[in-house]
Design a protein around this motif. Sequence first.
Motif, PDB file in Angstrom:
ATOM      1  N   ARG A  25     -97.653 -63.426 -40.847  1.00  0.00           N
ATOM      2  CA  ARG A  25     -98.063 -63.785 -42.200  1.00  0.00           C
ATOM      3  C   ARG A  25     -96.961 -64.594 -42.904  1.00  0.00           C
ATOM      4  O   ARG A  25     -95.806 -64.172 -42.924  1.00  0.00           O
ATOM      5  CB  ARG A  25     -98.327 -62.493 -42.967  1.00  0.00           C
ATOM      6  N   GLY A  26     -97.323 -65.765 -43.417  1.00  0.00           N
ATOM      7  CA  GLY A  26     -96.353 -66.587 -44.152  1.00  0.00           C
ATOM      8  C   GLY A  26     -95.375 -67.361 -43.282  1.00  0.00           C
ATOM      9  O   GLY A  26     -94.491 -68.036 -43.792  1.00  0.00           O
ATOM     10  N   GLN A  27     -95.551 -67.276 -41.967  1.00  0.00           N
ATOM     11  CA  GLN A  27     -94.573 -67.914 -41.073  1.00  0.00           C
ATOM     12  C   GLN A  27     -95.092 -69.226 -40.482  1.00  0.00           C
ATOM     13  O   GLN A  27     -96.300 -69.450 -40.386  1.00  0.00           O
ATOM     14  CB  GLN A  27     -94.221 -66.982 -39.913  1.00  0.00           C
ATOM     15  N   LEU A  28     -94.152 -70.053 -40.075  1.00  0.00           N
ATOM     16  CA  LEU A  28     -94.449 -71.260 -39.310  1.00  0.00           C
ATOM     17  C   LEU A  28     -94.000 -71.033 -37.877  1.00  0.00           C
ATOM     18  O   LEU A  28     -92.979 -70.393 -37.649  1.00  0.00           O
ATOM     19  CB  LEU A  28     -93.649 -72.453 -39.862  1.00  0.00           C
ATOM     20  N   ARG A  29     -94.794 -71.563 -36.922  1.00  0.00           N
ATOM     21  CA  ARG A  29     -94.228 -71.668 -35.567  1.00  0.00           C
ATOM     22  C   ARG A  29     -93.734 -73.090 -35.411  1.00  0.00           C
ATOM     23  O   ARG A  29     -94.446 -74.055 -35.688  1.00  0.00           O
ATOM     24  CB  ARG A  29     -95.234 -71.343 -34.480  1.00  0.00           C
ATOM     25  N   VAL A  30     -92.485 -73.215 -34.975  1.00  0.00           N
ATOM     26  CA  VAL A  30     -91.809 -74.502 -34.929  1.00  0.00           C
ATOM     27  C   VAL A  30     -91.415 -74.804 -33.488  1.00  0.00           C
ATOM     28  O   VAL A  30     -90.821 -73.967 -32.799  1.00  0.00           O
ATOM     29  CB  VAL A  30     -90.550 -74.469 -35.835  1.00  0.00           C
ATOM     30  N   ARG A  31     -91.767 -76.005 -33.052  1.00  0.00           N
ATOM     31  CA  ARG A  31     -91.275 -76.498 -31.756  1.00  0.00           C
ATOM     32  C   ARG A  31     -89.872 -77.036 -32.025  1.00  0.00           C
ATOM     33  O   ARG A  31     -89.682 -77.953 -32.827  1.00  0.00           O
ATOM     34  CB  ARG A  31     -92.194 -77.610 -31.259  1.00  0.00           C
ATOM     35  N   VAL A  32     -88.888 -76.443 -31.398  1.00  0.00           N
ATOM     36  CA  VAL A  32     -87.495 -76.771 -31.696  1.00  0.00           C
ATOM     37  C   VAL A  32     -87.110 -78.086 -31.011  1.00  0.00           C
ATOM     38  O   VAL A  32     -87.296 -78.231 -29.798  1.00  0.00           O
ATOM     39  CB  VAL A  32     -86.558 -75.640 -31.223  1.00  0.00           C
ATOM     40  N   ASN A  33     -86.602 -79.028 -31.780  1.00  0.00           N
ATOM     41  CA  ASN A  33     -86.067 -80.257 -31.189  1.00  0.00           C
ATOM     42  C   ASN A  33     -84.562 -80.146 -30.980  1.00  0.00           C
ATOM     43  O   ASN A  33     -84.051 -80.469 -29.920  1.00  0.00           O
ATOM     44  CB  ASN A  33     -86.403 -81.467 -32.064  1.00  0.00           C
ATOM     45  N   THR A  34     -83.848 -79.712 -32.017  1.00  0.00           N
ATOM     46  CA  THR A  34     -82.402 -79.533 -31.889  1.00  0.00           C
ATOM     47  C   THR A  34     -81.981 -78.247 -32.592  1.00  0.00           C
ATOM     48  O   THR A  34     -82.681 -77.750 -33.476  1.00  0.00           O
ATOM     49  CB  THR A  34     -81.613 -80.700 -32.530  1.00  0.00           C
ATOM     50  N   CYS A  35     -80.819 -77.739 -32.195  1.00  0.00           N
ATOM     51  CA  CYS A  35     -80.238 -76.589 -32.880  1.00  0.00           C
ATOM     52  C   CYS A  35     -78.722 -76.724 -32.786  1.00  0.00           C
ATOM     53  O   CYS A  35     -78.174 -76.770 -31.688  1.00  0.00           O
ATOM     54  CB  CYS A  35     -80.704 -75.286 -32.230  1.00  0.00           C
ATOM     55  N   ALA A  36     -78.073 -76.829 -33.928  1.00  0.00           N
ATOM     56  CA  ALA A  36     -76.611 -76.951 -33.914  1.00  0.00           C
ATOM     57  C   ALA A  36     -75.988 -75.582 -33.685  1.00  0.00           C
ATOM     58  O   ALA A  36     -76.557 -74.549 -34.024  1.00  0.00           O
ATOM     59  CB  ALA A  36     -76.115 -77.570 -35.211  1.00  0.00           C
ATOM     60  N   VAL A  37     -74.815 -75.613 -33.090  1.00  0.00           N
ATOM     61  CA  VAL A  37     -74.056 -74.392 -32.796  1.00  0.00           C
ATOM     62  C   VAL A  37     -73.023 -74.215 -33.900  1.00  0.00           C
ATOM     63  O   VAL A  37     -72.347 -75.169 -34.285  1.00  0.00           O
ATOM     64  CB  VAL A  37     -73.360 -74.525 -31.419  1.00  0.00           C
ATOM     65  N   CYS A  38     -72.929 -72.995 -34.421  1.00  0.00           N
ATOM     66  CA  CYS A  38     -72.052 -72.705 -35.557  1.00  0.00           C
ATOM     67  C   CYS A  38     -70.944 -71.757 -35.099  1.00  0.00           C
ATOM     68  O   CYS A  38     -71.113 -70.992 -34.153  1.00  0.00           O
ATOM     69  CB  CYS A  38     -72.880 -72.042 -36.655  1.00  0.00           C
ATOM     70  N   ARG A  39     -69.824 -71.773 -35.804  1.00  0.00           N
ATOM     71  CA  ARG A  39     -68.745 -70.823 -35.498  1.00  0.00           C
ATOM     72  C   ARG A  39     -69.238 -69.376 -35.592  1.00  0.00           C
ATOM     73  O   ARG A  39     -68.788 -68.508 -34.852  1.00  0.00           O
ATOM     74  CB  ARG A  39     -67.567 -71.049 -36.450  1.00  0.00           C
ATOM     75  N   THR A  40     -70.205 -69.145 -36.496  1.00  0.00           N
ATOM     76  CA  THR A  40     -70.765 -67.796 -36.612  1.00  0.00           C
ATOM     77  C   THR A  40     -71.400 -67.353 -35.292  1.00  0.00           C
ATOM     78  O   THR A  40     -71.336 -66.178 -34.931  1.00  0.00           O
ATOM     79  CB  THR A  40     -71.806 -67.772 -37.749  1.00  0.00           C
ATOM     80  N   ASP A  41     -72.003 -68.285 -34.564  1.00  0.00           N
ATOM     81  CA  ASP A  41     -72.590 -67.943 -33.257  1.00  0.00           C
ATOM     82  C   ASP A  41     -71.507 -67.381 -32.331  1.00  0.00           C
ATOM     83  O   ASP A  41     -71.750 -66.434 -31.574  1.00  0.00           O
ATOM     84  CB  ASP A  41     -73.231 -69.177 -32.602  1.00  0.00           C
ATOM     85  N   LEU A  42     -70.317 -67.970 -32.406  1.00  0.00           N
ATOM     86  CA  LEU A  42     -69.190 -67.471 -31.613  1.00  0.00           C
ATOM     87  C   LEU A  42     -68.832 -66.049 -32.021  1.00  0.00           C
ATOM     88  O   LEU A  42     -68.593 -65.197 -31.180  1.00  0.00           O
ATOM     89  CB  LEU A  42     -67.959 -68.342 -31.860  1.00  0.00           C
ATOM     90  N   HIS A  43     -68.778 -65.824 -33.345  1.00  0.00           N
ATOM     91  CA  HIS A  43     -68.437 -64.481 -33.826  1.00  0.00           C
ATOM     92  C   HIS A  43     -69.475 -63.462 -33.348  1.00  0.00           C
ATOM     93  O   HIS A  43     -69.137 -62.326 -33.027  1.00  0.00           O
ATOM     94  CB  HIS A  43     -68.341 -64.454 -35.354  1.00  0.00           C
ATOM     95  N   VAL A  44     -70.745 -63.854 -33.310  1.00  0.00           N
ATOM     96  CA  VAL A  44     -71.802 -62.957 -32.829  1.00  0.00           C
ATOM     97  C   VAL A  44     -71.598 -62.667 -31.340  1.00  0.00           C
ATOM     98  O   VAL A  44     -71.566 -61.512 -30.918  1.00  0.00           O
ATOM     99  CB  VAL A  44     -73.206 -63.570 -33.071  1.00  0.00           C
ATOM    100  N   VAL A  45     -71.440 -63.723 -30.555  1.00  0.00           N
ATOM    101  CA  VAL A  45     -71.285 -63.555 -29.103  1.00  0.00           C
ATOM    102  C   VAL A  45     -70.029 -62.745 -28.790  1.00  0.00           C
ATOM    103  O   VAL A  45     -70.018 -61.929 -27.871  1.00  0.00           O
ATOM    104  CB  VAL A  45     -71.225 -64.939 -28.411  1.00  0.00           C
ATOM    105  N   ASP A  46     -68.974 -62.950 -29.556  1.00  0.00           N
ATOM    106  CA  ASP A  46     -67.702 -62.267 -29.296  1.00  0.00           C
ATOM    107  C   ASP A  46     -67.670 -60.843 -29.851  1.00  0.00           C
ATOM    108  O   ASP A  46     -66.644 -60.171 -29.776  1.00  0.00           O
ATOM    109  CB  ASP A  46     -66.541 -63.086 -29.879  1.00  0.00           C
ATOM    110  N   GLY A  47     -68.783 -60.374 -30.433  1.00  0.00           N
ATOM    111  CA  GLY A  47     -68.868 -58.999 -30.899  1.00  0.00           C
ATOM    112  C   GLY A  47     -68.073 -58.740 -32.166  1.00  0.00           C
ATOM    113  O   GLY A  47     -67.661 -57.611 -32.428  1.00  0.00           O
TER     114      GLY A  47
END
Length: 351
Positions: A25-47
């Motif tokens: 409900r209220g959501q879009l399904r999006v076909r992803v073309n690009t996704c940038a990588v953020c330093r926060t992603d590193l913090h998540v992966v590194d626990g």
Amino acid sequence: MRAMVLDRPKQPLQLRDVPKPKPGRGQLRVRVNTCAVCRTDLHVVDGELPDLKLPLILGHQVVGRVEQIGKDAPSNFAIGDRVGIPWLGWTDGDCAYCRSGRENLCDNALFTGYTIDGGYADFTVADARYCFHLPDRYDDVQVAPLLCAGLIGYRSYRKTGGAQRLGIYGFGNAAHLIAQIALYEGRELFVFTRPGDNATQENARQLGAVWAGGSDEMPPKRLDAAIIFASVGPLVPAALRGLAKGGAVVCGGIHMTDIPSFPYADLWEERVITSVANLTRRDGDDFFAIVPRVPVRTHTETFLLEEANTALDRFRAGKLNGAPVLVVNRAAPSEVAAMDLNSRESSGEPR
Ligand SMILES: [Zn+2]
Ligand SMILES: [Zn+2]
């Protein structure tokens, strides 16, 4: 669909075939073309961050096309529209923070690529109310890093108020984007890098900084504000020592090492230390309005979806030549035609 999945922190992402998500409900399904990588992603992966969803599809700087629209979604997006999905994925709209215009602090907020799945995948779903229309002059690669490095960087910058002399510690993706806006608005820019990083200091001067030096140096003049984008706690007292009366140190990251103690005299005279958490939709609207006017230029380095671990490793090692962007799906033929009409100048620069 293909997805890069984090099963547990401190492990590489796994390329996996997973079911395509259905828009709720209220959501879009999006076909992803690009996704940038953020330093926060590193913090998540590194626990380094608590309470993440597991298993998790990372990625909160998502650019794609609306493929399907869920029931009762607001009419701000149509099938085929380009859409940007940011870090703030959902808020309750009802807590004291939401009701006082501070939805970035919502007690029950959900975050893309952290507590809900994000864009390291062929498709994702997102609440339409938190998605952005993106400026046409940028292609899908160029625009992706604006969604977090740019957007949360911009919130950090706004927290410096009308600071004329602005210091920036850590000259990475966010700093590079925000520096352009600060210069456009006539601020004097002082850039601090790792001691001895002459190449980055030279880059900063070429961009228009009046001064660039090591983070162990004092600025030639006292600063009205400093933003710290590096996740290095000892930079906080260092930045504080360089502030004029009434100045502010703004910590722009989600994670930082411990801050060492410092004399109260350094904080005295109404100096302030603050952090920046998340973003509001208003920040996004303001940011995407100013970005094409500057125009902010992004410098990117692209990777394929299945190369996400390589992108993360090179980010961690500081071995990137631009903001890392995963190219997940090539733009559909009709989108490419639209891009050609805008005749691209050169890679890495907005059209
Ligand atoms: Zn709330
Ligand atoms: Zn981010």
